[in-house]
Design an enzyme around this catalytic site. Structure first.
Site, PDB file in Angstrom:
ATOM      1  N   SER A 201       0.832  -1.198   0.000  1.00  0.00           N
ATOM      2  CA  SER A 201       0.000   0.000   0.000  1.00  0.00           C
ATOM      3  C   SER A 201       0.875   1.259   0.000  1.00  0.00           C
ATOM      4  O   SER A 201       1.663   1.470  -0.920  1.00  0.00           O
ATOM      5  CB  SER A 201      -0.959  -0.052   1.189  1.00  0.00           C
ATOM      6  OG  SER A 201      -1.990   0.886   1.073  1.00  0.00           O
TER       7      SER A 201
ATOM      8  N   ASP B 177      -9.562  -6.472  -5.355  1.00  0.00           N
ATOM      9  CA  ASP B 177      -9.088  -5.525  -4.366  1.00  0.00           C
ATOM     10  C   ASP B 177      -9.910  -4.251  -4.525  1.00  0.00           C
ATOM     11  O   ASP B 177      -9.743  -3.513  -5.502  1.00  0.00           O
ATOM     12  CB  ASP B 177      -7.595  -5.238  -4.579  1.00  0.00           C
ATOM     13  CG  ASP B 177      -7.000  -4.299  -3.532  1.00  0.00           C
ATOM     14  OD1 ASP B 177      -7.783  -3.639  -2.819  1.00  0.00           O
ATOM     15  OD2 ASP B 177      -5.766  -4.225  -3.446  1.00  0.00           O
TER      16      ASP B 177
ATOM     17  N   HIS C 131      -7.192  -6.667  -0.052  1.00  0.00           N
ATOM     18  CA  HIS C 131      -6.130  -5.669  -0.158  1.00  0.00           C
ATOM     19  C   HIS C 131      -4.890  -6.058   0.646  1.00  0.00           C
ATOM     20  O   HIS C 131      -3.844  -5.433   0.476  1.00  0.00           O
ATOM     21  CB  HIS C 131      -6.674  -4.319   0.351  1.00  0.00           C
ATOM     22  CG  HIS C 131      -5.726  -3.177   0.185  1.00  0.00           C
ATOM     23  ND1 HIS C 131      -5.198  -2.803  -1.048  1.00  0.00           N
ATOM     24  CD2 HIS C 131      -5.190  -2.310   1.095  1.00  0.00           C
ATOM     25  CE1 HIS C 131      -4.391  -1.765  -0.878  1.00  0.00           C
ATOM     26  NE2 HIS C 131      -4.364  -1.449   0.403  1.00  0.00           N
TER      27      HIS C 131
END
Length: 275
Positions: free
Chosen positions: A102, A218, A247
Site C-alpha cells: 500500500s 481488491d 487488499h
C-alpha cells in the site's frame, strides 16, 4: 529523526528495526497504513533461510511512540523515504529486495528514484500512485474523515472488514487491532496525506525492475491501476496475479502470498523490447 540528527541507533530503536534470517540476500518488508511489522508474521518464516529480512514499523504505526510523529515533517511521503534510506544505511545494506504494501509501495518507489542501485527489485503490493482517483468520490472521503474524528473505535470496526476485503475473520480482527493501536489524530492525518498524494508523474523515473502484485478483487486497487503501473513504471515491470481476494493478502492469505512473493523474488524480469 532520520538522517537529520545522525543518530542511527536512535532511529533503529524508534522504528523497532529488526534484521532476522541467515541468507546472503537482504529482503526489506515495509507495511502499509493501519498495520505494523507484525502484518508479515504469517510469511516471515518462509524467507528466513534464504534472506536476511529487515522489518521495521513506519513512524505512524501504533507500535511506535506517538511522540516521534512530527506532523510537519510527515506531511509528505519524503520523510518516510528519509527514514527508510537512513535505517538501511545504519544496517550497512547496500543492495536489497524491497516489498512494500500500500503506502509503502509508494515509499519504495520514491526511495528507488533517489537510490536506484540500492534496490535489486521492488515488489509492490496493493499499490496505487493516486488514492483519490480510485477509492472514493471526493465528497465521500470527507464523510470518512468525519467518521474517524467523531468515533474512531466505531470507525475502525466498520472500516477493518472493508479494508481487508476478504472473508477471513482472523485477518480482520488483527487489522482492527493494529488500526486501533494508532492514535486517532495521527491516523486521520496520515489518511489525509496519503489520500492527497499523487505520484503518477514520478513513475517513469523508477529504474529497478518492479513486480506489481494484484489480487483477484481488491476494492482499494482495481485492475486498471495495476495496468497503469505496468505501463508507466520506468523499470521492467511484471504483474503477479493472486487468485485470492482482498487488499492485504499477506495478512489474509499468507500461504498463497508466499508462493507469489517467492516467484517475484526469484524470477528474472523480462528483457525490455528494443525500440
Amino acid at each position: 529523526m532520520g538522517s537529520g540528527n545522525g543518530d542511527s541507533s536512535k532511529l533503529l530503536d524508534i522504528l523497532n528495526v529488526r534484521m532476522v534470517g541467515a541468507g546472503d540476500r537482504v529482503l526489506v518488508l515495509s507495511h502499509g497504513f493501519g498495520t505494523d511489522q507484525s502484518a508479515w508474521n504469517g510469511i516471515l518464516p518462509f524467507f528466513l533461510r534464504d534472506y536476511r529480512v529487515v522489518l521495521y514499523d513506519l513512524v505512524f504505526a501504533g507500535s511506535v511512540n506517538p511522540d516521534h510523529f512530527d506532523f510537519r515533517r510527515y506531511a509528505t511521503l519524503d520523510a518516510y523515504v528519509d527514514d527508510l534510506l537512513s535505517l538501511l544505511d545504519a544496517l550497512s545494506v547496500d543492495r536489497c529486495f524491497f516489498v512494500g504494501h500500500s503506502v509503502s509501495a509508494m515509499i519504495g518507489i520514491l526511495a528507488a528514484i533517489r537510490r536506484p542501485r540500492l534496490f535489486l527489485k521492488l515488489i509492490l503490493v496493493g499499490a496505487s500512485p493516486r488514492q483519490s482517483a480510485i477509492n472514493f468520490i471526493l465528497e465521500k472521503i470527507e464523510e470518512v474523515f468525519a467518521a474517524m474524528e467523531a468515533n474512531y473505535e466505531a470507525w475502525v470496526r466498520g472500516f477493518a472488514p472493508l479494508a481487508v476485503g476478504a472473508d477471513v475473520p482472523a485477518a480482520v480482527s488483527e487489522y482492527g487491532r493494529t488500526l486501533s493501536d494508532m492514535r486517532p489524530d495521527i491516523s486521520l492525518f496520515v489518511s489525509r496525506s496519503v489520500f492527497n498524494s499523487d505520484l503518477r508523474g514520478f513513475l517513469g523515473l523508477v529504474l529497478p525492475p518492479c513486480v506489481v502484485v494484484q489480487t483477484a478483487n481488491d476494492m482499494s486497487v482495481p485492475p486498471s491501476v495495476t495496468s497503469y503501473l505496468r505501463a508507466h513504471l520506468g523499470g521492467r515491470t511484471t504483474v503477479e496475479l493472486l487468485g485470492e481476494e482482498g487488499h492485504m493478502p499477506h495478512l489474509s492469505h499468507p500461504a498463497a502470498f508466499v508462493q507469489v512473493l517467492h516467484r517475484a523474488l526469484t524470477t528474472d524480469p523480462p528483457v525490455a523490447p528494443a525500440h
